[in-house]
Design a protein around this motif. Structure first.
Motif, short mmCIF file in Angstrom:
data_model
loop_
_atom_site.label_atom_id
_atom_site.label_comp_id
_atom_site.label_asym_id
_atom_site.label_seq_id
_atom_site.Cartn_x
_atom_site.Cartn_y
_atom_site.Cartn_z
N GLY A 148 59.17 -47.15 -18.36
CA GLY A 148 59.17 -48.19 -17.73
C GLY A 148 58.60 -49.36 -18.61
O GLY A 148 58.81 -50.42 -18.40
N GLY A 149 57.65 -49.18 -19.39
CA GLY A 149 57.16 -49.95 -20.63
C GLY A 149 58.38 -50.52 -21.51
O GLY A 149 58.23 -51.58 -21.70
N VAL A 150 58.95 -49.66 -21.93
CA VAL A 150 60.29 -50.22 -22.78
C VAL A 150 61.14 -51.23 -22.01
O VAL A 150 61.60 -51.93 -22.63
CB VAL A 150 60.85 -48.88 -23.72
CG1 VAL A 150 61.85 -48.17 -22.70
CG2 VAL A 150 61.73 -49.55 -24.75
N ALA A 151 61.39 -50.68 -20.83
CA ALA A 151 62.48 -51.56 -20.07
C ALA A 151 61.56 -52.89 -19.84
O ALA A 151 62.26 -54.09 -19.87
CB ALA A 151 62.71 -50.92 -18.66
N THR B 170 62.34 -52.08 -11.32
CA THR B 170 62.07 -52.85 -12.61
C THR B 170 61.00 -51.98 -13.51
O THR B 170 60.23 -51.32 -13.02
CB THR B 170 61.63 -54.13 -12.38
OG1 THR B 170 60.39 -54.01 -11.81
CG2 THR B 170 62.71 -54.98 -11.43
N GLY B 171 61.27 -52.32 -14.84
CA GLY B 171 60.29 -51.67 -15.87
C GLY B 171 59.00 -52.41 -15.48
O GLY B 171 57.83 -51.47 -15.71
N ALA C 36 63.08 -46.42 -26.52
CA ALA C 36 61.77 -45.91 -26.09
C ALA C 36 61.04 -45.29 -27.06
O ALA C 36 59.57 -45.59 -27.33
CB ALA C 36 61.92 -44.68 -25.26
N TRP C 37 61.66 -44.48 -28.07
CA TRP C 37 60.80 -43.97 -29.52
C TRP C 37 60.52 -45.07 -30.28
O TRP C 37 59.18 -44.96 -30.71
CB TRP C 37 61.78 -43.23 -30.09
CG TRP C 37 61.35 -42.65 -31.44
CD1 TRP C 37 61.59 -43.09 -32.63
CD2 TRP C 37 60.61 -41.47 -31.40
NE1 TRP C 37 60.84 -42.10 -33.57
CE2 TRP C 37 60.17 -41.27 -32.87
CE3 TRP C 37 60.01 -40.51 -30.40
CZ2 TRP C 37 59.41 -40.26 -33.13
CZ3 TRP C 37 59.17 -39.27 -30.91
CH2 TRP C 37 58.82 -39.48 -32.11
N GLN C 38 61.12 -46.11 -30.29
CA GLN C 38 60.52 -47.36 -31.05
C GLN C 38 59.29 -48.06 -30.22
O GLN C 38 58.37 -48.47 -31.10
CB GLN C 38 61.57 -48.46 -31.31
CG GLN C 38 62.69 -48.10 -32.24
CD GLN C 38 63.85 -48.81 -32.37
OE1 GLN C 38 64.38 -49.42 -31.27
NE2 GLN C 38 63.95 -49.47 -33.51
N PHE C 39 59.44 -48.02 -29.05
CA PHE C 39 58.49 -48.66 -28.29
C PHE C 39 57.04 -47.61 -28.38
O PHE C 39 55.87 -48.22 -28.15
CB PHE C 39 58.68 -48.79 -26.61
CG PHE C 39 57.76 -49.35 -25.73
CD1 PHE C 39 57.34 -50.71 -26.09
CD2 PHE C 39 57.19 -48.69 -24.81
CE1 PHE C 39 56.44 -51.32 -25.31
CE2 PHE C 39 56.30 -49.42 -24.08
CZ PHE C 39 55.92 -50.59 -24.26
N LEU C 40 57.21 -46.42 -28.50
CA LEU C 40 56.15 -45.70 -28.67
C LEU C 40 55.34 -45.90 -29.71
O LEU C 40 54.19 -45.54 -29.77
CB LEU C 40 56.86 -44.08 -28.67
CG LEU C 40 55.57 -42.81 -28.64
CD1 LEU C 40 54.79 -42.99 -27.29
CD2 LEU C 40 56.44 -41.54 -29.02
N GLY C 41 55.99 -46.57 -30.77
CA GLY C 41 55.13 -46.62 -31.97
C GLY C 41 54.65 -48.14 -31.97
O GLY C 41 53.89 -48.69 -33.05
#
Length: 219
Positions: free
Chosen positions: A145-148, A53-54, A165-170
């Motif tokens: 892992g974080g975006v999941a 899991t993430g 993941a790119w959106q989560f990076l922001g």
């Protein structure tokens, strides 16, 4: 005690502790995650399923990320910066040690030293390069892992569509997780650098000799 074990006891102890704590983290994280799932009426996961899991990946990699950033940065900074009186610093007037130069190589020196050229250039910086590459891999592990984990949480709470993941990076969430770990790692190293000026631990290479004056600087 077998000779090979005695000669490698420090790394065996550290890696053994790592495996024990990683296992315990997975067990407690699995319990926490299942408690979260139960609050939303979702089916609990098996421990084996939890490892994919993430939630687990994020927790592991965000810590590895900060550790290897700290160590890679520390290796680089100690090559160029000094702290008078610290056991963690090289002497104030030292640049490269004689043994850092190829003309002090020996027949049993590592092959890049004997080869010279680009292999030697890379090898002279290989420790920092390796640590920072591991940091980069852990950073990506934290990100994916974080975006999941984020997408699962959002889906359970509100049924929101997943983000990339790119959106989560922001997001502030990602950088909050990173900064709370990064700041603590550099604080710990900074405290060690300063405390080693006046405090001692006999027999440890991380400390100056017990009888050394506070003003003595040594790597």
């Amino acid at each position: 005690m077998p000779r090979w074990l005695r000669d490698n006891m420090l790394s065996v102890a550290m890696l053994g502790a790592f495996l024990v704590f990683l296992l315990l983290q997975s067990v407690f994280g699995w319990q926490v995650h299942n408690e979260e799932l139960s609050r939303y009426g979702a089916e609990p996961l098996s421990w084996w399923a939890y490892l994919g899991t993430g939630h687990f990946a994020e927790a592991v990699f965000e810590n590895w990320e900060s550790e290897f950033l700290q160590m890679g940065g520390y290796v680089l900074l100690t090559a160029y910066l000094v702290q008078k009186g610290s056991a963690e610093s090289k002497p104030e007037d030292q640049t490269d040690r004689p043994e850092d130069n190829r003309d002090h190589g020996r027949p049993d020196s590592p092959w890049p030293v004997r080869a010279g050229g680009l292999p030697l250039v890379v090898y002279r910086n290989s420790l920092a390069i390796a640590l920072l590459m591991i940091f980069g891999g852990a950073f990506l592990g934290h990100l994916f892992g974080g975006v999941a984990a984020y997408n699962q949480e959002q889906a359970l709470e509100s049924g929101a569509a997943p983000i990339s993941a790119w959106q989560f990076l922001g997001t502030s969430d990602f950088w909050f997780q990173s900064m709370q770990n990064w700041q603590s790692e550099f604080l710990a190293v900074g405290v060690l650098i300063l405390l080693s000026i006046v405090l001692r631990q006999h027999a440890s290479p991380e400390s100056k000799p017990v009888t050394a004056p506070h003003a003595q600087t040594s790597a």
